[in-house]
Write a protein that holds these residues in place. Structure first.
Motif, mmCIF file in Angstrom:
data_model
loop_
_atom_site.group_PDB
_atom_site.id
_atom_site.type_symbol
_atom_site.label_atom_id
_atom_site.label_comp_id
_atom_site.label_asym_id
_atom_site.label_seq_id
_atom_site.Cartn_x
_atom_site.Cartn_y
_atom_site.Cartn_z
ATOM 1 N N GLU A 167 61.449 14.021 37.224
ATOM 2 C CA GLU A 167 62.531 13.791 36.257
ATOM 3 C C GLU A 167 61.999 13.173 34.965
ATOM 4 O O GLU A 167 62.467 12.140 34.515
ATOM 5 N N HIS A 168 61.027 13.829 34.382
ATOM 6 C CA HIS A 168 60.406 13.308 33.161
ATOM 7 C C HIS A 168 61.344 13.388 31.967
ATOM 8 O O HIS A 168 61.422 12.470 31.145
ATOM 9 N N GLY A 169 62.082 14.500 31.848
ATOM 10 C CA GLY A 169 62.953 14.683 30.700
ATOM 11 C C GLY A 169 62.171 14.868 29.416
ATOM 12 O O GLY A 169 60.971 15.166 29.422
ATOM 13 N N MET A 170 62.847 14.684 28.285
ATOM 14 C CA MET A 170 62.202 14.780 26.981
ATOM 15 C C MET A 170 62.177 13.399 26.328
ATOM 16 O O MET A 170 63.226 12.785 26.113
ATOM 17 N N GLN A 171 60.988 12.927 26.029
ATOM 18 C CA GLN A 171 60.843 11.660 25.331
ATOM 19 C C GLN A 171 60.936 11.879 23.827
ATOM 20 O O GLN A 171 60.447 12.884 23.297
ATOM 21 N N VAL A 172 61.562 10.949 23.142
ATOM 22 C CA VAL A 172 61.639 10.976 21.680
ATOM 23 C C VAL A 172 60.977 9.706 21.163
ATOM 24 O O VAL A 172 61.263 8.605 21.650
ATOM 25 N N PHE A 173 60.090 9.862 20.174
ATOM 26 C CA PHE A 173 59.339 8.710 19.665
ATOM 27 C C PHE A 173 59.356 8.710 18.139
ATOM 28 O O PHE A 173 59.000 9.713 17.495
ATOM 29 N N ASP A 174 59.758 7.590 17.561
ATOM 30 C CA ASP A 174 59.800 7.427 16.105
ATOM 31 C C ASP A 174 58.384 7.202 15.589
ATOM 32 O O ASP A 174 57.772 6.154 15.813
ATOM 33 N N LEU A 175 57.849 8.192 14.897
ATOM 34 C CA LEU A 175 56.459 8.146 14.457
ATOM 35 C C LEU A 175 56.219 7.160 13.319
ATOM 36 O O LEU A 175 55.059 6.798 13.049
ATOM 37 N N THR A 176 57.272 6.719 12.645
ATOM 38 C CA THR A 176 57.057 5.758 11.555
ATOM 39 C C THR A 176 56.544 4.423 12.086
ATOM 40 O O THR A 176 56.036 3.596 11.322
ATOM 41 N N GLN A 177 56.628 4.219 13.406
ATOM 42 C CA GLN A 177 56.065 3.011 14.006
ATOM 43 C C GLN A 177 54.537 2.969 13.886
ATOM 44 O O GLN A 177 53.923 1.909 14.061
ATOM 45 N N LEU A 178 53.934 4.105 13.574
ATOM 46 C CA LEU A 178 52.482 4.167 13.485
ATOM 47 C C LEU A 178 51.952 3.660 12.154
ATOM 48 O O LEU A 178 50.739 3.500 11.990
ATOM 49 N N VAL A 226 48.068 -0.378 21.229
ATOM 50 C CA VAL A 226 49.246 -1.003 21.808
ATOM 51 C C VAL A 226 49.952 0.016 22.694
ATOM 52 O O VAL A 226 49.733 1.228 22.592
ATOM 53 N N THR A 227 50.817 -0.470 23.555
ATOM 54 C CA THR A 227 51.637 0.397 24.393
ATOM 55 C C THR A 227 53.027 0.478 23.793
ATOM 56 O O THR A 227 53.709 -0.539 23.632
ATOM 57 N N PHE A 228 53.437 1.679 23.419
ATOM 58 C CA PHE A 228 54.730 1.893 22.769
ATOM 59 C C PHE A 228 55.810 2.205 23.801
ATOM 60 O O PHE A 228 55.517 2.586 24.939
ATOM 61 N N ALA A 229 57.049 2.080 23.378
ATOM 62 C CA ALA A 229 58.195 2.490 24.180
ATOM 63 C C ALA A 229 58.872 3.662 23.495
ATOM 64 O O ALA A 229 58.832 3.800 22.263
ATOM 65 N N GLU A 230 59.506 4.517 24.290
ATOM 66 C CA GLU A 230 60.194 5.657 23.694
ATOM 67 C C GLU A 230 61.391 5.184 22.869
ATOM 68 O O GLU A 230 61.990 4.146 23.142
ATOM 69 N N THR A 231 61.718 5.967 21.846
ATOM 70 C CA THR A 231 62.836 5.645 20.972
ATOM 71 C C THR A 231 64.150 6.141 21.553
ATOM 72 O O THR A 231 65.199 5.495 21.422
ATOM 73 N N ALA A 232 64.100 7.295 22.187
ATOM 74 C CA ALA A 232 65.288 7.881 22.814
ATOM 75 C C ALA A 232 64.816 8.777 23.950
ATOM 76 O O ALA A 232 63.619 9.070 24.077
ATOM 77 N N HIS A 233 65.776 9.220 24.756
ATOM 78 C CA HIS A 233 65.423 10.037 25.910
ATOM 79 C C HIS A 233 66.509 11.084 26.140
ATOM 80 O O HIS A 233 67.696 10.794 26.037
#
Length: 797
Positions: free
Chosen positions: A513-524, A532-539
């Motif tokens: 049940e991985h689903g689709m991860q969404v990640f805000d790239l402006t955090q880079l 660092v270990t990031f967290a997903e922005t949305a799922h």
């Protein structure tokens, strides 16, 4: 089973796990996807343990030698390799140890004729190669070295591929005075014809040799027993079990001692497996009651067998998806089951029990699937009536050194050990430099350019995470950190990333049940103290696993393809997602092109979706998806997500697996690849298919372009006049397609020169050639991330 897991005591037995799913391999001697094979072959000497790693395509095979130190730990004391090697030679495919001699098979040596190597222990306790054994009538494809045994002055070496895979076993005899091993005999089964695979397994003592022929009678299998009489080896018996079904593979594993012979049939009883004991008396081998596990949950019982004077150990690497090793004692003239215990800490896919050996008070059990296929082994010692795990052993990956602080130009066809032409290394980060633990490999790669700063970033798929690299100084890329896989999902071979509106969208296949991860790239932009270990922005959980994610950045729609295992799978076709609000993805519809895909459900392995501006005026301005659907290309109009329209489907000669493709800049042509045609003998060399899609309702195959190598092609992309193909073992191949129907090669970069560019799934996974700077980022599964630059070379007209 993590390397930090505690060593656990056993009261009799142990446990493995199941192998990862793989693309189909044609060869009986092919490894599972991404395995190196450590722990797949094991032998025990008088005071040493030998564990082979034969299947690593990135380097030559090796045999690791361990001795017990004063603290009781088993320590690596040597690594054995063939003195003259061709690289990926499968050295260690078979092992046999006896006294001061070690016999090592290498099935891919000498253009797959195969060879076996005799090592001898000298007075200093060192193992030295003293002779290479080859067959007098060797032919390409014989795979000599698939099985091996030592008994007295004889060495037995199986060549299961000989004579159309009928198979043979070559017997070498050591001359007393010279110590030289000379071919003494060639053994074949009396009725072992083509594809019998005689010699796939063997076991020998001073009087007998038992040889498995698992391919006989549609893989029902048989075992031939030869006896030494009057200076020659003569067939004494052919052992079969009439009630076995086809594909039981009777003879996959054999072992004997004195008058007792055990034969494994791991696919009997619908893959539960069984072991058949035979007892020798007065020149006759008599069958005893078969051995079988009480639990019938997917065992493959009999995959490995090790017999001693008083015990038999039998491996079942797929039991309970974790596996088991079953121990039997010899009492009252029969084999009697002893209590077997499962062991905590063994993970799914470890293949515990796929190989094993026991001698005296020491036993070794392989977990060739552990650490994502890099493999480990556990060492046990007898403690009274119980067996106790005392050590866990494994090999360390041999990775190329990082390339930073200065580019390495391609000179005389080489750059830092990689083969090349017109492509330079700007930098290289090995797996260990981007957070990968042992066995973790890379897969997909994509890129993002920050619209505010212009900085370029590589988004790299790892089996267990997505890695972010800052390429602002491309000769010194910075590992910023990683986004771990969805909590609770397994690490898998497949992870795919695409970008829209400064967000990354990430899916994984075979990942629960991985689903689709969404990640805000402006955090880079401003990462303090990387990595660092990031967290997903949305799922998005409308899908569970998906093979790939396709995005049309112009419309703001994503298309998950190859969805499986939960959620709205859309038959494996296009699962359409509205991502115009990136942090709130919403389901938009399905499209599955009926009649395509291996099951006819419209399964799509990959696709490209665009707002069409090509020559077909009827469809200009419409949103068009071109899908690679396993068996055919699919072209559809998906402008209306609730009512998508199939426009055309088309196949081509010698379809293996329609994998992926990309449109030319003017959208007149579509370039596609087939992932299995080379591997299945449908194409002699790597094949790129060129389609004229001037009429979207009637695409036409105008060219099959054949490369100079025979590797399996993978992801390809077109940027301007150039096509960039990541072709597994032959690496990045660059073609000038300014004349689309007549591509011209203009450069390449091959990060793993070993292996001869053979078809198979290793080496380069993908490439991203769309950065404005001209950088090309490629991922090599077992090596790391290469930042490359193509030289500007204009081909001669």
């Amino acid at each position: 089973m993590s390397k930090t897991a505690p060593l656990l005591a056993l009261a009799g037995l142990l446990v493995p796990a199941a192998p990862a799913s793989a693309q189909s391999f044609r060869s009986y001697d092919a490894p599972s996807l991404n395995e190196t094979g450590y722990g797949a072959t094991i032998a025990i000497g008088e005071d040493e343990i030998f564990v082979a790693e034969p299947l690593n395509i990135s380097r030559e095979g090796a045999v690791f030698v361990y001795r017990q130190d004063q603290s009781g730990r088993w320590t690596e004391v040597a690594q054995l390799r063939a003195y003259q090697t061709e690289g990926a030679d499968r050295f260690g495919r078979a092992l046999a140890a006896r006294g001061d001699y070690l016999l090592v098979g290498a099935t891919s040596a000498d253009e797959s004729r195969g060879a076996a190597y005799i090592f001898q222990r000298n007075d200093a306790g060192q193992w030295v190669e003293v002779q290479k054994l080859t067959a007098q009538d060797a032919e390409e494809g014989d795979a000599l070295g698939r099985s091996a045994a030592l008994a007295g002055e004889f060495a037995f070496v199986g060549a299961a591929g000989h004579n159309g895979a009928a198979g043979a076993v070559y017997v070498f005899r050591r001359e007393t005075e010279s110590g030289v091993w000379v071919q003494h005999a060639k053994l074949t089964g009396s009725d072992a014809g083509e594809n019998a695979l005689f010699g796939m397994s063997l076991a020998a003592d001073a009087n007998h040799v038992a040889i498995g022929a698992i391919g006989l009678n549609s893989q029902t299998g048989a075992v031939y027993v030869f006896r030494f009489r009057s200076g020659t080896w003569e067939q004494e018996a052919k052992l079969e079990v009439p009630e076995l079904s086809q594909r039981a593979q009777f003879g996959m594993a054999v072992d004997l001692i004195a008058d007792r012979l055990l034969i494994g049939a791991p696919r009997a009883a619908r893959n539960v497996g069984a072991v058949y004991p035979f007892l020798y008396s007065d020149g006759v081998w008599t069958a005893q009651d078969p051995l079988a596990p009480s639990d019938t949950t997917f065992q493959r019982f009999g995959s490995a067998i090790s017999v001693s004077a008083d015990a038999a150990w039998i491996g079942a690497p797929l039991a309970q998806r974790l596996g088991a090793v079953h121990r039997y004692a010899w009492r009252m003239g029969a084999w009697q089951a002893e209590r077997s215990l499962e062991v905590e800490g063994v993970a799914r896919g470890d293949q515990f029990g796929g190989a094993l050996a026991q001698r005296g008070n020491v036993a070794v059990v392989g977990l060739s699937g552990d650490d994502y296929g890099d493999g480990t082994a556990v060492v046990l010692q007898r403690d009274g009536e119980a067996w106790r795990v005392v050590d866990r052993i494994f090999s360390e990956a041999a990775l190329p050194d990082a390339v930073v602080n200065g580019r390495v130009d391609c000179t005389d066809g080489e750059a830092n050990g990689s083969l090349c032409s017109q492509v330079d290394i700007v930098s290289f980060l090995p797996l260990t430099a981007i957070g990968a633990q042992r066995g973790v490999r890379l897969n997909d790669v994509w890129g993002w350019t920050d619209p505010e700063t212009g900085a370029e970033y590589a988004l790299v798929g790892r089996m267990d995470a997505t890695v972010f690299l800052d390429l602002s100084d491309p000769e010194n890329p910075v590992y910023l950190g990683e986004l771990p896989k969805t909590d609770g999902s397994p690490g898998t071979t497949w992870r795919d990333i695409k970008v829209y509106a400064n967000h990354a969208f990430i899916v994984s296949d075979g990942a629960g049940e991985h689903g689709m991860q969404v990640f805000d790239l402006t955090q880079l932009r401003n990462v303090a103290s990387p990595p660092v270990t990031f967290a997903e922005t949305a799922h998005y959980d409308g899908i569970h696993s998906a093979h790939n994610i396709v995005i049309n950045e112009e419309t703001g729609f994503a298309y998950a393809v190859g969805s499986s295992g939960g959620g709205q799978t859309c038959g494996g076709g296009l699962h359409m997602i509205d991502i115009r609000n990136p942090t709130n993805p919403t389901f938009a519809g399905c499209f599955a092109h009926e009649g395509t895909g291996r099951r006819g459900t419209g399964y799509s392995h990959d696709a490209q979706c665009v707002v069409y501006r090509g020559p077909d005026e009827e469809h200009v301005g419409r949103e068009i998806c071109v899908g690679a659907n396993e068996t055919a290309l699919s072209i559809a109009d998906v402008s209306d997500k609730t009512h998508p329209v199939a426009l055309s489907q088309v196949s081509y000669p010698n379809v293996g697996y329609t994998h992926q493709g990309w449109l030319s800049e003017d959208q007149r042509y579509f370039f596609s690849n087939d992932e299995l045609d080379e591997l299945n003998g449908l194409a002699e060399t790597t094949r790129t298919l060129i389609w004229d899609v001037t009429d979207l309702d009637d695409p036409v195959l105008v060219k099959e372009y054949f490369h100079e190598t025979g590797s399996t092609d993978h992801n390809l992309y077109v940027n301007g006049r150039y096509l960039y193909e990541a072709n597994n073992t032959s690496g990045l191949r660059i073609l000038d397609v300014s004349d689309p129907a007549n591509p011209v090669p203009v450069g390449f970069f091959d990060p793993i020169p070993m292996g001869g560019n053979a078809a198979g799934f290793d080496g380069m996974w993908s490439n991203y050639p769309f950065f404005e700077s001209g950088l090309i980022v490629v991922t090599s599964r077992r090596e790391g991330v290469f930042i490359l630059r193509r030289r500007e070379v204009v081909p001669i007209p």
